[in-house]
Write an enzyme that holds these catalytic residues in place. Sequence first.
Site, PDB file in Angstrom:
ATOM      1  N   GLY A 233       0.799  -1.222   0.000  1.00  0.00           N
ATOM      2  CA  GLY A 233       0.000   0.000   0.000  1.00  0.00           C
ATOM      3  C   GLY A 233       0.828   1.267   0.000  1.00  0.00           C
ATOM      4  O   GLY A 233       0.301   2.348   0.270  1.00  0.00           O
ATOM      5  N   GLY A 270       3.102  -3.221  -4.098  1.00  0.00           N
ATOM      6  CA  GLY A 270       2.831  -3.558  -5.495  1.00  0.00           C
ATOM      7  C   GLY A 270       3.013  -2.311  -6.351  1.00  0.00           C
ATOM      8  O   GLY A 270       3.987  -2.163  -7.095  1.00  0.00           O
ATOM      9  N   ARG A 271       2.074  -1.388  -6.183  1.00  0.00           N
ATOM     10  CA  ARG A 271       2.055  -0.149  -6.956  1.00  0.00           C
ATOM     11  C   ARG A 271       3.408   0.566  -6.957  1.00  0.00           C
ATOM     12  O   ARG A 271       3.852   1.063  -7.980  1.00  0.00           O
ATOM     13  CB  ARG A 271       0.969   0.737  -6.321  1.00  0.00           C
ATOM     14  CG  ARG A 271       0.949   2.178  -6.606  1.00  0.00           C
ATOM     15  CD  ARG A 271      -0.057   2.876  -5.663  1.00  0.00           C
ATOM     16  NE  ARG A 271      -1.101   1.990  -5.189  1.00  0.00           N
ATOM     17  CZ  ARG A 271      -2.271   1.822  -5.801  1.00  0.00           C
ATOM     18  NH1 ARG A 271      -2.547   2.522  -6.866  1.00  0.00           N
ATOM     19  NH2 ARG A 271      -3.152   0.981  -5.303  1.00  0.00           N
ATOM     20  N   ARG A 307      -8.766   2.665 -13.725  1.00  0.00           N
ATOM     21  CA  ARG A 307      -8.696   3.331 -12.421  1.00  0.00           C
ATOM     22  C   ARG A 307      -9.542   4.595 -12.297  1.00  0.00           C
ATOM     23  O   ARG A 307     -10.229   4.772 -11.292  1.00  0.00           O
ATOM     24  CB  ARG A 307      -7.241   3.610 -12.026  1.00  0.00           C
ATOM     25  CG  ARG A 307      -6.389   2.336 -11.915  1.00  0.00           C
ATOM     26  CD  ARG A 307      -5.023   2.591 -11.312  1.00  0.00           C
ATOM     27  NE  ARG A 307      -5.103   2.922  -9.908  1.00  0.00           N
ATOM     28  CZ  ARG A 307      -4.962   4.123  -9.395  1.00  0.00           C
ATOM     29  NH1 ARG A 307      -4.671   5.153 -10.166  1.00  0.00           N
ATOM     30  NH2 ARG A 307      -5.098   4.343  -8.105  1.00  0.00           N
ATOM     31  N   TYR A 311     -12.114   4.043  -9.395  1.00  0.00           N
ATOM     32  CA  TYR A 311     -11.726   4.655  -8.116  1.00  0.00           C
ATOM     33  C   TYR A 311     -11.748   6.182  -8.157  1.00  0.00           C
ATOM     34  O   TYR A 311     -11.232   6.810  -7.227  1.00  0.00           O
ATOM     35  CB  TYR A 311     -10.295   4.255  -7.737  1.00  0.00           C
ATOM     36  CG  TYR A 311      -9.971   2.792  -7.733  1.00  0.00           C
ATOM     37  CD1 TYR A 311     -10.675   1.895  -6.922  1.00  0.00           C
ATOM     38  CD2 TYR A 311      -8.922   2.290  -8.505  1.00  0.00           C
ATOM     39  CE1 TYR A 311     -10.329   0.549  -6.899  1.00  0.00           C
ATOM     40  CE2 TYR A 311      -8.573   0.948  -8.480  1.00  0.00           C
ATOM     41  CZ  TYR A 311      -9.284   0.083  -7.679  1.00  0.00           C
ATOM     42  OH  TYR A 311      -8.941  -1.243  -7.644  1.00  0.00           O
ATOM     43  N   CYS A 337     -19.168   2.979 -24.521  1.00  0.00           N
ATOM     44  CA  CYS A 337     -20.512   3.506 -24.365  1.00  0.00           C
ATOM     45  C   CYS A 337     -20.949   3.428 -22.910  1.00  0.00           C
ATOM     46  O   CYS A 337     -21.782   2.595 -22.543  1.00  0.00           O
ATOM     47  CB  CYS A 337     -21.443   2.703 -25.268  1.00  0.00           C
ATOM     48  SG  CYS A 337     -22.820   3.662 -25.821  1.00  0.00           S
ATOM     49  N   TYR A 366      -1.732  -1.460 -11.988  1.00  0.00           N
ATOM     50  CA  TYR A 366      -3.172  -1.628 -12.169  1.00  0.00           C
ATOM     51  C   TYR A 366      -3.649  -0.972 -13.461  1.00  0.00           C
ATOM     52  O   TYR A 366      -4.756  -0.446 -13.539  1.00  0.00           O
ATOM     53  CB  TYR A 366      -3.937  -1.094 -10.936  1.00  0.00           C
ATOM     54  CG  TYR A 366      -3.419  -1.692  -9.651  1.00  0.00           C
ATOM     55  CD1 TYR A 366      -3.698  -3.011  -9.333  1.00  0.00           C
ATOM     56  CD2 TYR A 366      -2.599  -0.964  -8.784  1.00  0.00           C
ATOM     57  CE1 TYR A 366      -3.194  -3.584  -8.169  1.00  0.00           C
ATOM     58  CE2 TYR A 366      -2.086  -1.528  -7.625  1.00  0.00           C
ATOM     59  CZ  TYR A 366      -2.394  -2.833  -7.322  1.00  0.00           C
ATOM     60  OH  TYR A 366      -1.887  -3.405  -6.180  1.00  0.00           O
TER      61      TYR A 366
HETATM   62  C1  LIG Z   1      -2.935  -5.437  -3.503  1.00  0.00           C
HETATM   63  C2  LIG Z   1      -2.158  -5.981  -2.360  1.00  0.00           C
HETATM   64  C3  LIG Z   1      -0.898  -5.468  -2.041  1.00  0.00           C
HETATM   65  C4  LIG Z   1      -0.275  -4.320  -2.776  1.00  0.00           C
HETATM   66  O1  LIG Z   1      -0.966  -3.127  -2.697  1.00  0.00           O
HETATM   67  P1  LIG Z   1      -0.282  -1.851  -3.374  1.00  0.00           P
HETATM   68  O2  LIG Z   1      -1.193  -0.735  -3.056  1.00  0.00           O
HETATM   69  O3  LIG Z   1      -0.195  -2.107  -4.821  1.00  0.00           O
HETATM   70  O4  LIG Z   1       1.062  -1.705  -2.745  1.00  0.00           O
HETATM   71  C5  LIG Z   1      -0.195  -6.075  -1.022  1.00  0.00           C
HETATM   72  N1  LIG Z   1      -0.710  -7.102  -0.325  1.00  0.00           N
HETATM   73  C6  LIG Z   1      -1.925  -7.620  -0.592  1.00  0.00           C
HETATM   74  C7  LIG Z   1      -2.409  -8.761   0.193  1.00  0.00           C
HETATM   75  C8  LIG Z   1      -2.681  -7.071  -1.613  1.00  0.00           C
HETATM   76  O5  LIG Z   1      -3.882  -7.592  -1.872  1.00  0.00           O
END
Ligand SMILES: *Cc1c(COP(=O)(O)O)cnc(C)c1O
Length: 415
Positions: A233, A270-271, A307, A311, A337, A366
Amino acid sequence: MTDNPDIRRLADWDAERLDSLADVHGTPLYVIDLDRVRENCERLKAAFPSEDVRYAVKAHTGRAVLETVREAGLAAECASAGEVMRAFDAGYEGDEVQYTAVNPPAEDLDYVVDAWREDHPDLTVTVGAADTVDRLRERGFDGRLCVRVNPGVGAGHHEKVQTGANAKFGVPYDRVPDLLERARDDFDVVGIHAHAGSGISGDDLENHRELVRRMGELARQVGELEFVDVGGGFGVPYHEDEPPLDLDAVAEATREAIGEIDATLAVEPGRYVVADAGVLLTRVNTVKEAPETTVVGVDAGMTTLLRPAMYDSYHALANLSGSDRVAIPVTVTGPICESADVLCEDRPLPRPERGDLLAIGNAGAYGYEMTSTYNSRPRPAEVALESSGSPESSDARLVRRREQRRDLTKLEDEV
Ligand SMILES: *Cc1c(COP(=O)(O)O)cnc(C)c1O
């Protein structure tokens, strides 16, 4: 500390280079810079030198990205059997793969248990429900097990990405010690895991700290663990004027909040690994003067980049063809559409004309991952950039061909 920059803004990309890639490969086109992916991995490793950094692969599962991240030394956190398969395809071994089962379909568990039995005895399965433990036991799994905890705190840039306090994710905090105790008889219990949601920023650090503090307390209570994984996150600045995340401050706050534990601390961004390593290129199809705004229709829409529609996310936008023109407020829409098919509203942009090339920033996370073929729109192509020795230039190679209209009926044609 590393000397690579905290963030690559849209304006830092070489506009001429992007323009020529769009000419060669057409639009809409995803561009992913593997050198930048590597830099992001390096900054994470530098901020968390004695911790375990795992890449949450769902942000971008392209093979070239997974290979790059693996070579950079990050493990893989996978949310489905498909992602586990992709990790193995990219050369990951079981001991670097954590499968986090979210309401897992039976065939996901079958695949993962087979992989564990046949080739990857060291893979780790993270369960988010006592029921999943039973389902693993039924399949004869007695390997490395981790329990996902619902810590009761969430964080994130939008309620749809907050998972920490959502009952769907994880075992309720108070029930974890008992579940772990029972699981120790049949499995190799190695860790506990929690993920608050996506978008930890300076403002959200308090939530993160609280989650980590609770995980530290739980770890001390249950004893004997190899790792405590406090999730990902880590936010990236989507707005041009937003400061980058202070990664060292997040790392410091995380270490401080976990307290003394006899286990390795793990994080799983991840991001952060891929967002600023990607841009999406799209061409203007139509410009329409409406009474309230100028509507700019482009060839990328919510099926190319979901996104903004899902979101309400903000993505920086640049007009690469007319950067010297006077800016006017525009609404940029896709060819789908649906009224949600909007990339931005009332955004000042150098007056777009038909045929202009626009670039959309922070599209590496994403982005391609959430594409679809809704409205029977084929998915875009993707090009990877990677330096071949000289730091000034990089090679471009097509890593995902553009989906063809004919591909759209393949699954029907083949039955
Ligand atoms: C999606 C996810 C992440 C990564 O979240 P990011 O915002 O992309 O860093 C990490 N752990 C779990 C379990 C997730 O589902």
